[in-house]
Design a protein around this motif. Structure first.
Motif, mmCIF file in Angstrom:
data_model
loop_
_atom_site.group_PDB
_atom_site.id
_atom_site.type_symbol
_atom_site.label_atom_id
_atom_site.label_comp_id
_atom_site.label_asym_id
_atom_site.label_seq_id
_atom_site.Cartn_x
_atom_site.Cartn_y
_atom_site.Cartn_z
ATOM 1 N N LEU A 77 -22.765 30.954 12.516
ATOM 2 C CA LEU A 77 -23.274 30.336 13.744
ATOM 3 C C LEU A 77 -23.524 31.370 14.840
ATOM 4 O O LEU A 77 -24.586 31.387 15.460
ATOM 5 C CB LEU A 77 -22.272 29.281 14.241
ATOM 6 N N TRP A 122 -26.690 13.555 -2.779
ATOM 7 C CA TRP A 122 -25.616 14.562 -2.721
ATOM 8 C C TRP A 122 -24.254 13.920 -2.489
ATOM 9 O O TRP A 122 -23.234 14.564 -2.677
ATOM 10 C CB TRP A 122 -25.925 15.612 -1.662
ATOM 11 N N LEU A 173 -14.651 20.059 14.046
ATOM 12 C CA LEU A 173 -14.290 19.254 12.883
ATOM 13 C C LEU A 173 -14.574 20.057 11.612
ATOM 14 O O LEU A 173 -15.457 19.722 10.827
ATOM 15 C CB LEU A 173 -15.063 17.937 12.894
ATOM 16 N N LEU A 192 -10.987 18.048 8.781
ATOM 17 C CA LEU A 192 -11.364 16.786 8.134
ATOM 18 C C LEU A 192 -10.372 16.434 7.027
ATOM 19 O O LEU A 192 -9.991 15.271 6.857
ATOM 20 C CB LEU A 192 -12.783 16.885 7.573
ATOM 21 N N GLU A 203 -22.865 18.314 8.059
ATOM 22 C CA GLU A 203 -23.461 17.101 8.625
ATOM 23 C C GLU A 203 -22.574 16.497 9.708
ATOM 24 O O GLU A 203 -23.058 16.018 10.728
ATOM 25 C CB GLU A 203 -23.721 16.074 7.514
ATOM 26 N N VAL A 204 -21.268 16.527 9.473
ATOM 27 C CA VAL A 204 -20.337 16.009 10.483
ATOM 28 C C VAL A 204 -20.489 16.793 11.781
ATOM 29 O O VAL A 204 -20.562 16.225 12.876
ATOM 30 C CB VAL A 204 -18.888 16.070 9.965
ATOM 31 N N GLU A 205 -20.548 18.120 11.651
ATOM 32 C CA GLU A 205 -20.696 18.959 12.840
ATOM 33 C C GLU A 205 -22.001 18.652 13.573
ATOM 34 O O GLU A 205 -22.029 18.502 14.785
ATOM 35 C CB GLU A 205 -20.691 20.444 12.440
ATOM 36 N N MET A 212 -18.894 21.424 1.754
ATOM 37 C CA MET A 212 -19.510 22.189 2.835
ATOM 38 C C MET A 212 -20.648 21.404 3.484
ATOM 39 O O MET A 212 -20.807 21.407 4.695
ATOM 40 C CB MET A 212 -20.034 23.519 2.281
ATOM 41 N N ARG A 213 -21.405 20.690 2.641
ATOM 42 C CA ARG A 213 -22.532 19.951 3.194
ATOM 43 C C ARG A 213 -22.058 18.788 4.070
ATOM 44 O O ARG A 213 -22.639 18.504 5.122
ATOM 45 C CB ARG A 213 -23.395 19.427 2.042
ATOM 46 N N LEU A 214 -21.003 18.130 3.639
ATOM 47 C CA LEU A 214 -20.464 17.032 4.445
ATOM 48 C C LEU A 214 -19.966 17.562 5.778
ATOM 49 O O LEU A 214 -20.203 16.973 6.837
ATOM 50 C CB LEU A 214 -19.333 16.336 3.680
ATOM 51 N N TYR A 215 -19.302 18.692 5.744
ATOM 52 C CA TYR A 215 -18.813 19.319 6.977
ATOM 53 C C TYR A 215 -19.966 19.635 7.922
ATOM 54 O O TYR A 215 -19.934 19.313 9.117
ATOM 55 C CB TYR A 215 -18.021 20.576 6.614
ATOM 56 N N LEU A 275 -18.256 10.595 15.671
ATOM 57 C CA LEU A 275 -18.020 11.899 15.042
ATOM 58 C C LEU A 275 -17.829 13.004 16.079
ATOM 59 O O LEU A 275 -17.878 14.185 15.762
ATOM 60 C CB LEU A 275 -19.161 12.253 14.096
ATOM 61 N N PRO A 307 -13.809 21.790 7.833
ATOM 62 C CA PRO A 307 -13.323 21.154 6.604
ATOM 63 C C PRO A 307 -11.806 20.970 6.579
ATOM 64 O O PRO A 307 -11.313 19.946 6.106
ATOM 65 C CB PRO A 307 -13.789 22.140 5.513
ATOM 66 N N MET A 363 -12.624 18.999 0.342
ATOM 67 C CA MET A 363 -12.736 19.814 1.551
ATOM 68 C C MET A 363 -11.793 21.019 1.485
ATOM 69 O O MET A 363 -12.103 22.100 1.988
ATOM 70 C CB MET A 363 -12.353 18.967 2.770
ATOM 71 N N ALA A 385 -21.519 24.780 13.965
ATOM 72 C CA ALA A 385 -20.517 25.081 12.937
ATOM 73 C C ALA A 385 -19.669 26.243 13.433
ATOM 74 O O ALA A 385 -20.187 27.328 13.635
ATOM 75 C CB ALA A 385 -21.195 25.444 11.621
#
Lengths: 248, 248, 248, 248
Positions: free
Chosen positions: C141, A5, C68, C73, B237-239, B232-235, D6, C70, B77, B246
């Motif tokens: 959430l 991804w 964090l 970021l 995962e970061v969270e 959205m997926r990166l966000y 992070l 989007p 983003m 989230a």
């Protein structure tokens, strides 16, 4: 091992090579494709034909900003306050490329999509009944015809690539005239949107090419602003005529 | 009668015609010049030669963003949160084109300007004494040579238009090696800056062409983001990895 | 003599004084009104009551970005590339405040406007029949309730200024539960939009206060990014995990 | 388990709670701290004292844009083209908050930092010898004194928190007068920068508070633009007076 991804088909690099859409940037692209061909390749994953390239070039040339439009004025004013950040001035100029001006490019492509093989008359009638303007028709200045429109149709025909979007847009203009009794010419933004869609670009993406064209126009205007600034003077006149002092 | 200070040489329109840099847009430019030639014309007021066009195309092709750079991630983003505003996502992507990445294009042109006929050795020594990096030298990934550099030099030479900026940049790299005992290759942004300056662009404007190239890259990435979203997926995962929920 | 259309009621200056909304900035506002009261005054032309100020403060406090997200970021990534332009990073962060996240503030106010004295059940049924989500309901959430919601209602009631928007939003949530058999809590963005509308702000403007709140959050995050940068590291990990090298 | 890099100290959320700087957003912050106190907390991690809050409020009130400045005009012009994207118009307005206008806030704080306990006379002499303007001194309109300056000093003194930055700025103005024989008043942006630094904000971050203040001004202007638009009319007049037609 890599996370799928997080992969992009746009491009990548190793210590030795840079690749764009699976091609070696230095060997296969630089000096071999034009910037316009690259922009096509980046989105569609293939190099366009000569006819497609000529049409895309003509679309981009037609959409670059020329006069002192609101977006150009916003960009110049931004440079007045932040001359150290050319990217900020370009960004400010792009931010005004919304529904009122450049949105027509996308709106036209979206409007045409469901009626390419369908009922143009019903679609035009529905817009008129709802009191909405038909995307791509009419221009506040070029009331008797936008000079870009016949030229873009001619270029598409010369290349043998006039497609269903461009053809349907003609039907829409005819149908509107028939139903309303009024002639509204196809405007340059509308024909650009139809041409981009015929070139294979998703209607959700065509606005990106309007932004690309606009960026070239903004760079031209900002280069001129560095030489012959008008931002500060326009501001001072606005303040004076509004009855205020200059209060930065 | 018109106010001279509100005139622009970039372009204008009447009900019948649109002109860009004194040329009729529909008749003289659309279908006759490429977008790259138009971008040159907008800034310099003349159409470039074939060799100049090929070099400018190669510069633009070399600078379009390829990988998932910070500016591309910022643009993606931004689209995640505001999918209705493609111009906002492009603008966000351009805003990161500052001193760290694309600034090198401009920095190199500025650094070379005063030493084109001057003392390269002294200029390099002064930068080194001040603990500053020489603009245009070195790359975090392409440590043994940026593949874009020799290609751009070859294209300039093939066209007979390798000019003082490109030549001086070679002298700078040599001199740096002599003084430091270390080989730092000329990077792609540096050679692009030198080539743009040799093409006649003011160093204060060359960053504009980097932004133009970058816009094409951003449009490619944002088209991909619409099809295969990663923002959205990166966000998420970061969270998750940061230990937060989230909380938009 | 001045041109009326170039006058603004927001403020102006003479050599001796600066005025904002007809008040002397130095004598009547600085040290006498809070920034929140000024923001209210700028838009509505009057200083809010103590209860209104407390509610507006609570709305702004509730909407400042925390995690964090989007948009955060994007702002941090932009600072990575252009650390010299804090305004560019803040702008990039705001550009993602579109329909997906902050749009709910405005969408909720707009949805409620026509049903303040009207048929809530029919409006909810119409949205459901069209397959649209009800603005202001549900959170990915906070599935069992957004902690900001009861608090904002309590603050409005304590001040005696719970108005028709806040009351109607409760009816909407009840009606949705009745029609769907599912409980979707009112989310923080929705209740903020209703509260801003009850405070007298036009639904077309309420998003501005979400942007103001977001700016404070972005400044906090960017201050942290200067001390503990994560942008470059996140980029490098994305490149590595996607199987690319770093190719800025 | 989480990745430390992070993590953010700004805030986070679980299904039940939202925390900001370690405090429960709903219970401890909403209704209990003002937006100004939250902005301080977000950056410094502690709630300010009453005197600090009053000074920060006064700084923010003093910096909100009032007149039709270039950044305000850029924002209004952007709304003209993209009325659907309020965030784009606000972002465009912030992008002009660069070195020419708001940069003074940061420049003043940076200039003062190394001379807080040092040689003011030498620093002023060095700037003058280099032909540079002293940051924070002089104003194009308020030639005999910026009305914000004595007010901000008074507020700082009333709170007993006039600190080394504010005191040193007075010494700088005195020293400049002594060396040049000319009186340049301390301007509002300069005194704001000194006050923010005395409040404990890193000079690299103070511009963020200028941006926050500016956002409130922009929201006020954009709300007015929605009611009484001037962007399109200004554009049409610029086109007309420049001798062009309107060619969007």
């Amino acid at each position: 091992m890599s996370d799928e991804w997080l992969q992009t088909a746009i491009g990548g690099a190793t210590p030795d090579t840079i690749s764009v859409r699976g091609r070696n940037l230095a060997d296969e692209l630089m000096g071999r494709v034009t910037f316009t061909e690259l922009a096509f390749l980046l989105v569609q994953g293939r190099v366009p034909s000569a006819a497609e390239t000529r049409l895309l070039d003509a679309v981009l040339v037609s959409l670059a900003d020329h006069g002192l439009t609101p977006t150009v004025l916003a960009a110049r004013m931004t440079l007045t306050g932040a001359p150290e950040s050319l990217q900020g001035a370009v960004a400010a100029g792009l931010l005004g490329a919304g529904s009122v001006f450049l949105g027509v490019v996308e709106d036209t492509a979206r409007f045409l999509t469901p009626i390419l093989d369908g009922d143009v008359a019903a679609a035009v009638a529905a817009e008129r009944a709802a009191g909405r303007r038909i995307p791509g028709l009419g221009h506040p200045l070029h009331k008797d015809g936008d000079p870009r429109t016949p030229r873009l149709y001619a270029i598409a025909r010369e290349g043998g690539i006039e497609g269903p979007y461009l053809r349907t847009l003609l039907l829409v203009a005819d149908e509107h005239r028939r139903q309303s009794g009024r002639t509204l010419p196809i405007n340059g933004a509308g024909v650009a949107g139809a041409a981009l869609a015929d070139l294979g670009f998703d209607p959700r993406v065509v606005r990106g090419f309007a932004l690309l064209a606009r960026t070239a126009g903004l760079v031209g205007h900002l280069a001129e602003e560095r030489e012959r600034p008008l931002g500060m003077r326009l501001y001072l006149e606005v303040e004076r005529r509004g009855g205020h002092g200059a209060g930065a």
